[in-house]
Design a protein around this motif. Structure first.
Motif, PDB file in Angstrom:
ATOM      1  N   ARG A 180       0.854  -1.193   0.000  1.00 53.75           N
ATOM      2  CA  ARG A 180       0.000   0.000   0.000  1.00 53.75           C
ATOM      3  C   ARG A 180       0.887   1.239   0.000  1.00 53.75           C
ATOM      4  O   ARG A 180       1.599   1.490   0.986  1.00 53.75           O
ATOM      5  CB  ARG A 180      -0.924   0.010   1.221  1.00 53.75           C
ATOM      6  N   PRO A 181       0.871   2.015  -1.075  1.00 53.79           N
ATOM      7  CA  PRO A 181       1.749   3.187  -1.147  1.00 53.79           C
ATOM      8  C   PRO A 181       1.490   4.172  -0.002  1.00 53.79           C
ATOM      9  O   PRO A 181       0.348   4.400   0.387  1.00 53.79           O
ATOM     10  CB  PRO A 181       1.386   3.812  -2.503  1.00 53.79           C
ATOM     11  N   ARG A 182       2.557   4.735   0.512  1.00 56.36           N
ATOM     12  CA  ARG A 182       2.437   5.745   1.570  1.00 56.36           C
ATOM     13  C   ARG A 182       1.994   7.067   0.954  1.00 56.36           C
ATOM     14  O   ARG A 182       2.597   7.562   0.003  1.00 56.36           O
ATOM     15  CB  ARG A 182       3.768   5.919   2.288  1.00 56.36           C
ATOM     16  N   ALA A 215      -7.977   8.928  10.538  1.00 65.30           N
ATOM     17  CA  ALA A 215      -8.607   8.490   9.287  1.00 65.30           C
ATOM     18  C   ALA A 215      -7.722   7.504   8.542  1.00 65.30           C
ATOM     19  O   ALA A 215      -8.203   6.519   7.972  1.00 65.30           O
ATOM     20  CB  ALA A 215      -8.905   9.703   8.403  1.00 65.30           C
ATOM     21  N   ALA A 216      -6.420   7.756   8.548  1.00 64.89           N
ATOM     22  CA  ALA A 216      -5.484   6.850   7.884  1.00 64.89           C
ATOM     23  C   ALA A 216      -5.489   5.479   8.553  1.00 64.89           C
ATOM     24  O   ALA A 216      -5.498   4.439   7.882  1.00 64.89           O
ATOM     25  CB  ALA A 216      -4.077   7.443   7.894  1.00 64.89           C
ATOM     26  N   ASP A 217      -5.499   5.467   9.877  1.00 69.45           N
ATOM     27  CA  ASP A 217      -5.537   4.206  10.611  1.00 69.45           C
ATOM     28  C   ASP A 217      -6.833   3.452  10.321  1.00 69.45           C
ATOM     29  O   ASP A 217      -6.831   2.232  10.146  1.00 69.45           O
ATOM     30  CB  ASP A 217      -5.404   4.481  12.112  1.00 69.45           C
ATOM     31  N   LYS A 218      -7.926   4.192  10.259  1.00 73.78           N
ATOM     32  CA  LYS A 218      -9.234   3.576  10.011  1.00 73.78           C
ATOM     33  C   LYS A 218      -9.295   2.911   8.638  1.00 73.78           C
ATOM     34  O   LYS A 218      -9.951   1.872   8.460  1.00 73.78           O
ATOM     35  CB  LYS A 218     -10.314   4.653  10.115  1.00 73.78           C
ATOM     36  N   ARG A 219      -8.617   3.484   7.663  1.00 71.02           N
ATOM     37  CA  ARG A 219      -8.648   2.967   6.303  1.00 71.02           C
ATOM     38  C   ARG A 219      -7.436   2.106   5.960  1.00 71.02           C
ATOM     39  O   ARG A 219      -7.250   1.719   4.807  1.00 71.02           O
ATOM     40  CB  ARG A 219      -8.765   4.118   5.297  1.00 71.02           C
ATOM     41  N   GLY A 220      -6.581   1.828   6.942  1.00 66.35           N
ATOM     42  CA  GLY A 220      -5.448   0.942   6.707  1.00 66.35           C
ATOM     43  C   GLY A 220      -4.371   1.538   5.827  1.00 66.35           C
ATOM     44  O   GLY A 220      -3.685   0.817   5.091  1.00 66.35           O
ATOM     45  N   MET A 221      -4.179   2.871   5.917  1.00 68.75           N
ATOM     46  CA  MET A 221      -3.193   3.546   5.088  1.00 68.75           C
ATOM     47  C   MET A 221      -2.120   4.195   5.956  1.00 68.75           C
ATOM     48  O   MET A 221      -2.344   4.536   7.112  1.00 68.75           O
ATOM     49  CB  MET A 221      -3.860   4.625   4.224  1.00 68.75           C
ATOM     50  N   ASP A 222      -0.940   4.366   5.368  1.00 65.82           N
ATOM     51  CA  ASP A 222       0.172   5.050   6.020  1.00 65.82           C
ATOM     52  C   ASP A 222       0.308   6.417   5.365  1.00 65.82           C
ATOM     53  O   ASP A 222       0.334   6.510   4.133  1.00 65.82           O
ATOM     54  CB  ASP A 222       1.450   4.228   5.843  1.00 65.82           C
ATOM     55  N   ILE A 223       0.403   7.481   6.179  1.00 67.14           N
ATOM     56  CA  ILE A 223       0.505   8.823   5.618  1.00 67.14           C
ATOM     57  C   ILE A 223       1.652   9.597   6.250  1.00 67.14           C
ATOM     58  O   ILE A 223       2.114   9.260   7.343  1.00 67.14           O
ATOM     59  CB  ILE A 223      -0.799   9.641   5.796  1.00 67.14           C
ATOM     60  N   VAL A 224       2.114  10.620   5.542  1.00 67.23           N
ATOM     61  CA  VAL A 224       3.067  11.583   6.070  1.00 67.23           C
ATOM     62  C   VAL A 224       2.517  12.977   5.796  1.00 67.23           C
ATOM     63  O   VAL A 224       1.790  13.191   4.827  1.00 67.23           O
ATOM     64  CB  VAL A 224       4.469  11.429   5.451  1.00 67.23           C
ATOM     65  N   LEU A 225       2.861  13.917   6.660  1.00 65.29           N
ATOM     66  CA  LEU A 225       2.410  15.309   6.530  1.00 65.29           C
ATOM     67  C   LEU A 225       3.616  16.229   6.447  1.00 65.29           C
ATOM     68  O   LEU A 225       4.662  15.944   7.046  1.00 65.29           O
ATOM     69  CB  LEU A 225       1.550  15.701   7.737  1.00 65.29           C
ATOM     70  N   PRO A 226       3.503  17.347   5.748  1.00 67.69           N
ATOM     71  CA  PRO A 226       4.639  18.265   5.643  1.00 67.69           C
ATOM     72  C   PRO A 226       4.842  19.036   6.937  1.00 67.69           C
ATOM     73  O   PRO A 226       3.910  19.232   7.723  1.00 67.69           O
ATOM     74  CB  PRO A 226       4.212  19.200   4.512  1.00 67.69           C
ATOM     75  N   GLY A 304     -11.425  11.383   1.998  1.00 69.10           N
ATOM     76  CA  GLY A 304     -10.246  11.656   1.191  1.00 69.10           C
ATOM     77  C   GLY A 304      -9.285  10.477   1.161  1.00 69.10           C
ATOM     78  O   GLY A 304      -8.905   9.988   0.090  1.00 69.10           O
ATOM     79  N   ILE A 305      -8.896  10.004   2.333  1.00 70.97           N
ATOM     80  CA  ILE A 305      -7.948   8.889   2.403  1.00 70.97           C
ATOM     81  C   ILE A 305      -8.610   7.595   1.944  1.00 70.97           C
ATOM     82  O   ILE A 305      -7.988   6.770   1.268  1.00 70.97           O
ATOM     83  CB  ILE A 305      -7.392   8.766   3.828  1.00 70.97           C
ATOM     84  N   GLY A 306      -9.896   7.423   2.272  1.00 72.78           N
ATOM     85  CA  GLY A 306     -10.614   6.243   1.801  1.00 72.78           C
ATOM     86  C   GLY A 306     -10.761   6.227   0.293  1.00 72.78           C
ATOM     87  O   GLY A 306     -10.650   5.173  -0.345  1.00 72.78           O
ATOM     88  N   GLY A 307     -10.996   7.398  -0.302  1.00 66.97           N
ATOM     89  CA  GLY A 307     -11.094   7.488  -1.751  1.00 66.97           C
ATOM     90  C   GLY A 307      -9.776   7.151  -2.422  1.00 66.97           C
ATOM     91  O   GLY A 307      -9.741   6.468  -3.457  1.00 66.97           O
ATOM     92  N   ALA A 308      -8.679   7.634  -1.821  1.00 72.22           N
ATOM     93  CA  ALA A 308      -7.358   7.316  -2.360  1.00 72.22           C
ATOM     94  C   ALA A 308      -7.101   5.815  -2.288  1.00 72.22           C
ATOM     95  O   ALA A 308      -6.580   5.209  -3.236  1.00 72.22           O
ATOM     96  CB  ALA A 308      -6.284   8.078  -1.583  1.00 72.22           C
ATOM     97  N   ALA A 309      -7.492   5.197  -1.171  1.00 71.20           N
ATOM     98  CA  ALA A 309      -7.312   3.753  -1.013  1.00 71.20           C
ATOM     99  C   ALA A 309      -8.119   2.988  -2.063  1.00 71.20           C
ATOM    100  O   ALA A 309      -7.650   1.985  -2.613  1.00 71.20           O
ATOM    101  CB  ALA A 309      -7.726   3.329   0.394  1.00 71.20           C
ATOM    102  N   GLN A 310      -9.321   3.464  -2.351  1.00 75.50           N
ATOM    103  CA  GLN A 310     -10.165   2.784  -3.334  1.00 75.50           C
ATOM    104  C   GLN A 310      -9.524   2.813  -4.723  1.00 75.50           C
ATOM    105  O   GLN A 310      -9.548   1.820  -5.452  1.00 75.50           O
ATOM    106  CB  GLN A 310     -11.547   3.424  -3.383  1.00 75.50           C
ATOM    107  N   ILE A 311      -8.939   3.941  -5.075  1.00 78.26           N
ATOM    108  CA  ILE A 311      -8.270   4.065  -6.375  1.00 78.26           C
ATOM    109  C   ILE A 311      -7.022   3.187  -6.415  1.00 78.26           C
ATOM    110  O   ILE A 311      -6.805   2.423  -7.361  1.00 78.26           O
ATOM    111  CB  ILE A 311      -7.902   5.533  -6.642  1.00 78.26           C
ATOM    112  N   LEU A 312      -6.199   3.271  -5.375  1.00 75.88           N
ATOM    113  CA  LEU A 312      -4.936   2.533  -5.342  1.00 75.88           C
ATOM    114  C   LEU A 312      -5.152   1.024  -5.313  1.00 75.88           C
ATOM    115  O   LEU A 312      -4.326   0.258  -5.805  1.00 75.88           O
ATOM    116  CB  LEU A 312      -4.111   2.970  -4.132  1.00 75.88           C
TER     117      LEU A 312
END
Length: 324
Positions: A180-182, A215-226, A304-312
């Motif tokens: 899963r891409p970060r 939100a990232a944890d809920k959708r099983g995604m890893d994120i970074v912020l600037p 937002g993060i869920g939509g990204a996960a759906q596409i990826l």
């Protein structure tokens, strides 16, 4: 009154006001802790050296295998806030967590609110392998006539993997178990004269940062912020973010391992008493865009993060997609 709370931050009183808190500074994106080890010189013969290498490789492979197993198991685990530890609220919690896990495992946000899930949610208990509670008010005395049944708890639920996979199969879906891409997430918040980008260290975005991570944890995604420093160095402001080409954001994202850039813009709408949100992500040699209106920023971040996960994950574009 007993009930179930689905917000990741259930006791936020007023989302229309931005709370400011003091915070330390960090360079770049959210970073994991680095454990420094002291170098020691060891003199060994060739045979001993080879034995040490073999042991090291075996240990490394075992550690890596354990990491993969934990990551996979985590996909089949979800958390929700409930009031008290009574069975009635626990059953409601199981149902809510079941929907979250199905979305988390598959990456298919389109399952959210799907009426076909009702039959499975009514018997969610039969898919559960374990659960636990954490008192959100741990260490705080009971107030007035409040009993333990009135206190908020984090209910963590674990589901049987094979049963979750079988449910997904009935919907024509499958587990998303590949890499899963970060996500490097750039989010602009605008409310009247207030305008800022959510950062890893900015005090004015504490609440939004916590909500994004939840939100990232809920959708099983890893994120970074600037960080504020990285944005200043790259001369990226809210206005610049709206027009900046995605290749211009990639160097900032890549500093801490961000693989895909996700850009969001949230504007407060007084008429709808919620946030109007637009999301964009460049993936598969084309730009993807989707929007949602009149929601809390918690829900906007989940979309937002869920939509990204759906596409990826290859499950198509999310609802509310924009045409490009």
């Amino acid at each position: 009154m007993a009930g179930l709370h689905l917000e990741s931050l259930p006791f936020r009183k007023n989302e229309r006001m931005f709370e400011e808190k003091s915070s330390g500074t960090a360079k770049g994106f959210v970073m994991t802790d680095l454990h420094r080890t002291r170098r020691r010189s060891i003199r060994t013969g060739r045979g001993t050296g080879r034995a040490i290498i073999r042991i090291f490789l075996a240990t490394t492979l075992t550690w890596c295998a354990g990491t993969v197993a934990v990551a996979g198991a985590d996909l089949y685990r979800a958390k929700v806030t409930v009031t008290g530890q009574g069975e009635a609220n626990r059953i409601l919690g199981f149902a809510a967590c079941l929907e979250d896990v199905l979305i988390k495992v598959s990456g298919a946000l389109k399952l959210s609110g799907d009426p076909r899930l009702a039959a499975y949610k009514s018997k969610a208990k039969s898919f559960v392998t374990g659960f636990s509670y954490r008192d959100q008010f741990l260490g705080k005395p009971i107030r007035d006539e409040q009993g333990t049944r009135d206190r908020p708890y984090d209910l963590t639920v674990e589901f049987e993997e094979s049963k979750i996979d079988d449910i997904l199969k009935t919907f024509g879906l499958k587990p998303w178990l590949s890499h899963r891409p970060r996500l490097a997430v750039f989010v602009e918040m605008e409310q009247g004269p207030r305008n800022f980008i959510v950062t890893a260290d900015g005090p004015q975005s504490d609440l939004q940062r916590d909500a994004l991570l939840a939100a990232a944890d809920k959708r099983g995604m890893d994120i970074v912020l600037p960080s504020t420093a990285s944005l200043a160095k790259s001369n990226i402001t809210g206005a610049e973010l709206r027009t900046a080409p995605f290749p211009a954001l990639m160097p900032v994202a890549a500093e801490q391992g961000g693989e895909v850039v996700l850009v969001g813009r949230l504007v407060w709408d007084d008429r709808e008493l919620g946030w109007t949100t637009q999301w964009q992500m460049n993936w598969g040699e084309r730009m993807h865009g989707w929007q949602v209106r009149g929601v809390t920023f918690d829900e906007a971040f989940r979309r937002g993060i869920g939509g990204a996960a759906q596409i990826l994950s290859g499950n198509g574009d999310p609802d509310g997609r924009l045409r490009h």
